[in-house]
Write a protein that holds these residues in place. Structure first.
Motif, mmCIF file in Angstrom:
data_model
loop_
_atom_site.group_PDB
_atom_site.id
_atom_site.type_symbol
_atom_site.label_atom_id
_atom_site.label_comp_id
_atom_site.label_asym_id
_atom_site.label_seq_id
_atom_site.Cartn_x
_atom_site.Cartn_y
_atom_site.Cartn_z
ATOM 1 N N PHE A 134 0.837 -1.201 0.000
ATOM 2 C CA PHE A 134 0.000 0.000 0.000
ATOM 3 C C PHE A 134 0.871 1.250 0.000
ATOM 4 O O PHE A 134 0.607 2.209 -0.740
ATOM 5 N N ALA A 135 1.894 1.257 0.823
ATOM 6 C CA ALA A 135 2.729 2.449 0.972
ATOM 7 C C ALA A 135 3.590 2.717 -0.259
ATOM 8 O O ALA A 135 3.830 3.877 -0.619
ATOM 9 N N CYS A 136 4.030 1.655 -0.937
ATOM 10 C CA CYS A 136 5.081 1.813 -1.938
ATOM 11 C C CYS A 136 4.676 1.473 -3.369
ATOM 12 O O CYS A 136 5.362 1.895 -4.310
ATOM 13 N N TYR A 137 3.620 0.708 -3.559
ATOM 14 C CA TYR A 137 3.309 0.232 -4.906
ATOM 15 C C TYR A 137 1.889 0.549 -5.357
ATOM 16 O O TYR A 137 1.663 1.034 -6.459
ATOM 17 N N GLN A 138 0.914 0.239 -4.569
ATOM 18 C CA GLN A 138 -0.463 0.473 -4.977
ATOM 19 C C GLN A 138 -1.327 0.722 -3.742
ATOM 20 O O GLN A 138 -1.467 -0.175 -2.907
ATOM 21 N N PRO A 139 -1.821 1.985 -3.579
ATOM 22 C CA PRO A 139 -1.832 3.101 -4.547
ATOM 23 C C PRO A 139 -0.618 4.034 -4.449
ATOM 24 O O PRO A 139 -0.609 5.072 -5.101
ATOM 25 N N ILE A 140 0.407 3.694 -3.676
ATOM 26 C CA ILE A 140 1.594 4.510 -3.389
ATOM 27 C C ILE A 140 1.194 5.697 -2.501
ATOM 28 O O ILE A 140 0.648 6.696 -2.971
ATOM 29 N N ALA A 141 1.464 5.583 -1.225
ATOM 30 C CA ALA A 141 1.094 6.616 -0.261
ATOM 31 C C ALA A 141 2.100 7.762 -0.306
ATOM 32 O O ALA A 141 3.309 7.548 -0.457
ATOM 33 N N ASP A 142 1.604 8.998 -0.185
ATOM 34 C CA ASP A 142 2.485 10.164 -0.078
ATOM 35 C C ASP A 142 3.040 10.291 1.334
ATOM 36 O O ASP A 142 4.128 10.834 1.522
ATOM 37 N N TYR A 143 2.263 9.843 2.307
ATOM 38 C CA TYR A 143 2.701 9.946 3.695
ATOM 39 C C TYR A 143 2.406 8.644 4.430
ATOM 40 O O TYR A 143 1.454 7.919 4.098
ATOM 41 N N VAL A 144 3.220 8.351 5.415
ATOM 42 C CA VAL A 144 2.994 7.225 6.332
ATOM 43 C C VAL A 144 3.353 7.737 7.717
ATOM 44 O O VAL A 144 4.523 8.008 8.001
ATOM 45 N N TYR A 145 2.344 7.898 8.579
ATOM 46 C CA TYR A 145 2.556 8.471 9.903
ATOM 47 C C TYR A 145 1.980 7.555 10.991
ATOM 48 O O TYR A 145 0.947 6.915 10.793
ATOM 49 N N GLU A 146 2.658 7.551 12.124
ATOM 50 C CA GLU A 146 2.021 7.067 13.350
ATOM 51 C C GLU A 146 1.586 8.302 14.116
ATOM 52 O O GLU A 146 2.404 9.196 14.385
ATOM 53 N N VAL A 147 0.317 8.378 14.449
ATOM 54 C CA VAL A 147 -0.217 9.575 15.096
ATOM 55 C C VAL A 147 -0.990 9.207 16.358
ATOM 56 O O VAL A 147 -1.420 8.067 16.529
ATOM 57 N N LEU A 202 -2.032 4.205 12.677
ATOM 58 C CA LEU A 202 -1.170 4.225 11.503
ATOM 59 C C LEU A 202 -1.994 4.789 10.360
ATOM 60 O O LEU A 202 -3.031 4.226 10.001
ATOM 61 N N LEU A 203 -1.552 5.910 9.804
ATOM 62 C CA LEU A 203 -2.279 6.572 8.728
ATOM 63 C C LEU A 203 -1.386 6.654 7.498
ATOM 64 O O LEU A 203 -0.219 7.068 7.583
ATOM 65 N N MET A 204 -1.942 6.268 6.354
ATOM 66 C CA MET A 204 -1.235 6.367 5.079
ATOM 67 C C MET A 204 -2.212 6.888 4.039
ATOM 68 O O MET A 204 -3.394 6.562 4.067
ATOM 69 N N GLY A 205 -1.707 7.698 3.105
ATOM 70 C CA GLY A 205 -2.592 8.203 2.063
ATOM 71 C C GLY A 205 -1.932 9.267 1.226
ATOM 72 O O GLY A 205 -0.705 9.422 1.214
ATOM 73 N N LYS A 206 -2.751 10.026 0.521
ATOM 74 C CA LYS A 206 -2.278 11.077 -0.374
ATOM 75 C C LYS A 206 -2.188 12.407 0.372
ATOM 76 O O LYS A 206 -2.985 12.694 1.266
ATOM 77 N N ASP A 207 -1.205 13.218 -0.023
ATOM 78 C CA ASP A 207 -1.063 14.537 0.580
ATOM 79 C C ASP A 207 -2.310 15.371 0.352
ATOM 80 O O ASP A 207 -3.012 15.209 -0.651
ATOM 81 N N GLY A 208 -2.559 16.292 1.281
ATOM 82 C CA GLY A 208 -3.697 17.186 1.142
ATOM 83 C C GLY A 208 -3.428 18.284 0.130
ATOM 84 O O GLY A 208 -2.272 18.642 -0.135
ATOM 85 N N GLN A 209 -4.488 18.838 -0.410
ATOM 86 C CA GLN A 209 -4.382 19.932 -1.372
ATOM 87 C C GLN A 209 -4.755 21.271 -0.748
ATOM 88 O O GLN A 209 -4.711 22.313 -1.403
#
Length: 261
Positions: A134-147, A202-209
């Protein structure tokens, strides 16, 4: 004579052709109208008090995209005795396309699409490999954070989650992000995430706009986001869950170059 002072929802302007039609129609629903500074004034020659309501309608179009469309009010006056009045607040329908954007200044981000879902750590389908993919190939996350979730608030049709960053496994365009920083993550209120204050995720996803009021990037959680509650130590000590927790910790202990592996 009665007067309706109608404040329009932010970013809207009325269809004046519809208003003209209300004046010139054979039924003459209204005697006159005015439009200025986000308000529509409707002049009625007479309003009855019968069992059936008197209804008028006109179209409006969105001229400026707005992310948080606040409720507006409508006030009905007795034209000759303005102290006789009543008012009501109204808002856009919850599923309106007007509310499908998160906006700041002139920048908007689409907030439509399926709701996000939490990933269960103890599901056999969730593995260290699943997270890496998920983080690196599909969908490729812009961020990976532990919050750590600090608080949550609801504004109009969005839930805002303020979180403290505890670990940064991957960051792309949020250049000011650092451990200990606070960031906002948001989703539509109709998407019930049931994220709990004080818990870690654990949050992963696309950067905000868009950015928040402090000019910091804010992140929209949609169906392309990974949301996984980090289990408590007591849960991980059980034999049944020990391996799943170990896989999660192995993933989160990966250095910043996690996608080079």
């Amino acid at each position: 004579m009665s007067l309706v002072d109608l404040s329009l929802l932010s970013g809207l302007e009325p269809d004046t052709k519809d208003l003209e039609q209300l004046v010139i129609s054979s039924d003459q629903y209204i005697q006159h109208y005015e439009y200025k500074e986000g308000k529509v004034l409707l002049y009625f020659g007479e309003l009855t008090s019968g069992p059936d309501p008197d209804c008028v309608s006109f179209g409006a179009k969105q001229i400026n995209p707005m992310g948080l469309v606040q409720p507006a009010n409508a006030i009905l006056y007795d034209f000759y005795n303005p102290d006789r009045k009543c008012s009501v607040f109204y808002s856009a329908p919850k599923h309106s396309a007007m509310l499908s954007k998160v906006c700041h200044a002139n920048v908007c981000q689409c907030a439509e699409g399926p709701c996000p879902r939490q990933r269960p750590t103890f599901n056999k389908a969730i593995t260290q490999t699943t997270r890496f993919r998920f983080a690196c190939y599909q969908p490729i996350a812009d961020y990976v954070y532990e919050v750590e979730l600090l608080n949550s608030t609801q504004k109009n049709v969005f839930d805002y989650y303020e979180a403290k960053i505890h670990r940064i496994l991957k960051a792309t365009t949020d250049e000011s992000i650092q451990v200990g920083a606070h960031r906002q993550f948001l989703t539509r209120s109709m998407c019930k995430l049931n994220m709990v204050t004080g818990k870690r995720y654990l949050l992963m996803g696309k950067d905000g706009q868009t950015v928040d009021c402090n000019n910091k990037m804010q992140y929209f959680l949609d169906a392309q986001a990974w949301i996984e509650k980090i289990p408590e130590d007591s849960e991980c000590r059980t034999t049944l869950h020990r391996q799943a927790c170990a896989h999660l910790q192995d993933f989160m202990n990966t250095p910043d170059s996690l996608c080079l592996f």
